[in-house]
Structures are given as structure tokens and as C-alpha cells.
Design a protein around this motif. Structure first.
Motif, PDB file in Angstrom:
ATOM      1  N   CYS A  79       0.839  -1.191   0.000  1.00  0.00           N
ATOM      2  CA  CYS A  79       0.000   0.000   0.000  1.00  0.00           C
ATOM      3  C   CYS A  79       0.878   1.246   0.000  1.00  0.00           C
ATOM      4  N   HIS A  81       0.097   4.232   0.598  1.00  0.00           N
ATOM      5  CA  HIS A  81      -0.188   5.206   1.649  1.00  0.00           C
ATOM      6  C   HIS A  81       0.951   5.281   2.665  1.00  0.00           C
ATOM      7  N   CYS A  83       1.414   4.058   5.726  1.00  0.00           N
ATOM      8  CA  CYS A  83       1.146   4.236   7.155  1.00  0.00           C
ATOM      9  C   CYS A  83       2.144   3.409   7.964  1.00  0.00           C
ATOM     10  N   CYS A  86       0.883   0.241   9.956  1.00  0.00           N
ATOM     11  CA  CYS A  86      -0.019  -0.687   9.262  1.00  0.00           C
ATOM     12  C   CYS A  86       0.248  -2.141   9.660  1.00  0.00           C
ATOM     13  N   ARG A  89       1.815  -4.787   7.018  1.00  0.00           N
ATOM     14  CA  ARG A  89       3.198  -4.784   6.534  1.00  0.00           C
ATOM     15  C   ARG A  89       3.838  -6.178   6.539  1.00  0.00           C
ATOM     16  N   GLU A 104       5.591  -0.221   0.816  1.00  0.00           N
ATOM     17  CA  GLU A 104       4.940   0.990   0.318  1.00  0.00           C
ATOM     18  C   GLU A 104       5.459   1.455  -1.038  1.00  0.00           C
ATOM     19  N   THR A 137      -4.966  -4.416   2.641  1.00  0.00           N
ATOM     20  CA  THR A 137      -4.439  -3.157   2.123  1.00  0.00           C
ATOM     21  C   THR A 137      -5.553  -2.399   1.407  1.00  0.00           C
ATOM     22  N   ASP A 138      -5.388  -1.098   1.286  1.00  0.00           N
ATOM     23  CA  ASP A 138      -6.461  -0.222   0.826  1.00  0.00           C
ATOM     24  C   ASP A 138      -6.765  -0.439  -0.656  1.00  0.00           C
ATOM     25  N   GLN A 141      -5.972   2.938  -2.909  1.00  0.00           N
ATOM     26  CA  GLN A 141      -4.692   3.632  -2.843  1.00  0.00           C
ATOM     27  C   GLN A 141      -4.425   4.329  -4.174  1.00  0.00           C
ATOM     28  N   SER A 194     -11.316   5.246   7.651  1.00  0.00           N
ATOM     29  CA  SER A 194     -10.320   5.327   8.720  1.00  0.00           C
ATOM     30  C   SER A 194      -9.888   6.774   8.927  1.00  0.00           C
ATOM     31  N   GLU A 207       1.118   8.828   8.134  1.00  0.00           N
ATOM     32  CA  GLU A 207       0.364   8.294   6.984  1.00  0.00           C
ATOM     33  C   GLU A 207       0.740   9.138   5.764  1.00  0.00           C
TER      34      GLU A 207
END
Length: 360
Positions: A79, A81, A83, A86, A89, A104, A137-138, A141, A194, A207
Motif C-alpha cells: 500500500c 499510503h 502508514c 499498518c 506490513r 509501500e 491493504t487499501d 490507494q 479510517s 500516513e
């Protein structure tokens, strides 16, 4: 676990992690050594790489007692993003990649996810139940704006009248309000957004490539306006850093249109703990010891407690006080009602060209 130093030849911009620690399955640990030459290497900015994967299946099953769904779809691995906290990970270690910067910057996308989804829910033995998106994961993204994999999955579920839930912090979800609003009218979708902080500076540091807090409030507003039930997810709550905001976060989300709320204290599974500790020491050195002492107070003296039943809540006085504050604020703001019941009765194969139409 000792993290390797940052690669001096790479320029990092808006990244959560600072290095590439090896995953827990790797047989060797890598270390940088000076080659003895005094000629400086050319620095290059670290950019995100997208790898396309032709997946063989797309619906994952789980039996965890801590979560309310038994199936999920994740169109992406990794992802952007970034964060730092997270919990997903460590999943990058299964790919032979680092849960740090690789998570990431080296993203795997599954462009055939919509086709696989249609094939799997179309099996004769398939039993319908809501499918959860964004559990690892998002799905919204940054790269989704170009690849449109999530939109393809939404179209499949809309065509089949299949219920789903969605968790995101990605603003690209606003692109799909037409589909989501139509599905909401058939009681086929609910969403969780979120929101960890209302402080733009804190959000930007922990983030780094996720939308700013004000944008996430606009996401809640946009989803609520088209009829999607929205749950505000105040997660993770981190002692010292953002826990003092919990009442303000819920109030802002309620005002934007959220109708329910949930909260999870910080979790630091596997490789996430050393990455988070390193981030604290780099960006919040004066608070690092205090943060980790209070995290451990909620996790039985450890950085993380993976046990079912307590991993999502924590334990001890610190965790009890945080949960009590959350419950009181949620009740006061009217965010403690029952969640939406999604409709599974409409599920059926979409009509195809040449099909016989029903008489009644």
C-alpha cells in the motif's frame, strides 16, 4: 530486531519507513558495506513500482473470532499510503519483500480481480454472504485512479446484487459514488472510513501518502449523501500521539455524516514493532519512550499481544480507560446503534444477452 541504516543513495519523499529490513522468512540478513571508493554515488529518488499479477483466485476465507466477516477481497498487495503502523506490513514477507520500504513502494496489482470475482461467485456451490474489501491493504490507494480494479469489482457485485463492505482512507472512493449509491439503495453496501487524527502534520508524518484528515471527512460526507452507511474507524489509537483526540474525531465524523463508530488500540505485530519504534525515534524522539511504555501497558508488558479476544481491545487499566472513553463518546454522539443489515436475498446471476425474460 535491528533495522538496517537508510540507503544513502536513495532520496525518500513522503515515506513511512526509512529502510528495508529483511522479512522473517529470509535465510540471510543483508548489510551495507563501504566499497572503499571515495567517489560518491548518484542519488535517486525512490519511486513506487507497480507489478501486475494474474491471480488464480481472489476471494480469501478466514475464521478469526475477532472479525465479523468470513470472506474478503484485496485487489492489491502492499500500500503506497505508507502508514507506519499498518498491521498488514508483515504480509509482504510472504513475497520475499521487505515489510519496510518495499511494502509501500513495490505494489502488486491484480487486474483480473473483477473477472475472477465474477467466476467465483458464479459457481453453483457458492453461498452468498457479504464480501469485505480493504481488510489488508487499501483498495483505493493512489494507483487505483489509473487501474480501476476496484471499480471493476464494484460493477460485478452490483450486477449480481451481491452485498459487500468496504474499508478505506483513499479519496478515489469518491469517483465511485455512482455505483456505491446505487448499491446502497438496494442495501448492498456499507463503508468504513479510517480517521486517526485531525492534525494534518501528524497525519502527514505517520500516513505520508494518505489523504489529509479534511479530505477524509469529505469522503464521509460524500458517501453519506448517496445513502451509504458510514462507520468512522478511529484506528489505531496511539497513546500520547492521538488518543487525546478520540472525542473530537468522533464528533467531526458524526457531523460529516457517519452513523457508527469503532476503535482499535495500536497493534504492532511482527516486523511492525521495530519499524514503528524506529519511526518514533526519528520523528518524535521526545515522546518515544512514553509512547512505548503506555503501549506495553495495554499489551501485557510486550509491544504486541496477538491473542484472539485481546488483540483488538488491549488489556489492563490503560486499555479499559480508553475503551470507556470511546463508549461514552460513541453513545453521546449517537454512533452506537446497530450496524446496517445487508441484503443477501437479491443475489442472482445478471441477465445476459439472449436470456429468456421472466413473465412475472
Amino acid at each position: 530486531m535491528t533495522l538496517p541504516p537508510r540507503d544513502p543513495d536513495q532520496i525518500l519523499r513522503a515515506r513511512g519507513a526509512d529502510s528495508r529490513p529483511d522479512g522473517r522468512f529470509e535465510p540471510y540478513q543483508r548489510a551495507r558495506e563501504h566499497d572503499g571508493w571515495d567517489i560518491p554515488e548518484a542519488q535517486q529518488q525512490l519511486r513506487t513500482e507497480i507489478r501486475l499479477e494474474q491471480a488464480r483466485s481472489i476471494i480469501s476465507r478466514n475464521s478469526s473470532p475477532d472479525i465479523s466477516f468470513d470472506r474478503s477481497v484485496n485487489p492489491y498487495r502492499g500500500c503506497e499510503h505508507g502508514c507506519i503502523y499498518c498491521f498488514a506490513r508483515p504480509s509482504h514477507a510472504y513475497l520475499g519483500l521487505s515489510p519496510g520500504l518495499d511494502f509501500e513502494t513495490r505494489i502488486t496489482a491484480k487486474p483480473n480481480a473483477p473477472e475472477l470475482l465474477a467466476a467465483q461467485i458464479g459457481r453453483r456451490c457458492y453461498a452468498v454472504a457479504p464480501i469485505a474489501f480493504g481488510t489488508n491493504t487499501d483498495p483505493y490507494q493512489p494507483v487505483e485512479a489509473q487501474l480501476r480494479i476496484m471499480r471493476g469489482c464494484l460493477q460485478v457485485l452490483s450486477d449480481w446484487n451481491h452485498p459487500m463492505s468496504l474499508v478505506t482512507r483513499g479519496a478515489t472512493v469518491l469517483r465511485d459514488l455512482d455505483l456505491l449509491g446505487d448499491m446502497a439503495g438496494r442495501r448492498l453496501v456499507s463503508a468504513g472510513v479510517s480517521l486517526t487524527t485531525l492534525d494534518p502534520a501528524l497525519s502527514r508524518s505517520m500516513e505520508p501518502r494518505a489523504p489529509a484528515p479534511a479530505t477524509r471527512l469529505k469522503m464521509i460526507e460524500g458517501l453519506a449523501k448517496v445513502g451509504v452507511p458510514v462507520r468512522i474507524m478511529a484506528a489505531p489509537m496511539i497513546p500520547v500521539l492521538n488518543e487525546h483526540e478520540i472525542e473530537r474525531i468522533l464528533t467531526a465524523a458524526r457531523d460529516a455524516g457517519a452513523s457508527a463508530a469503532s476503535m482499535i488500540p495500536l497493534r504492532l505485530p511482527l516486523e511492525v514493532a521495530p519499524l514503528f519504534r524506529d519511526w518514533l525515534e526519528r520523528l518524535h524522539p521526545g515522546k518515544a519512550a512514553h509512547v512505548m511504555a503506555r503501549v506495553q501497558a495495554m499489551r501485557g508488558g510486550r509491544d504486541n499481544d496477538p491473542r484472539f479476544g485481546s488483540r483488538m481491545r488491549g488489556e489492563g487499566h490503560e486499555a479499559d480507560l480508553l475503551q470507556q472513553r470511546f463508549r461514552l463518546a460513541r453513545r453521546r454522539l449517537g454512533l452506537d446503534g446497530p450496524g446496517p443489515v445487508l441484503d443477501c436475498s437479491r443475489f442472482r446471476a445478471p441477465p445476459r444477452a439472449g436470456d429468456q425474460l421472466a413473465l412475472f
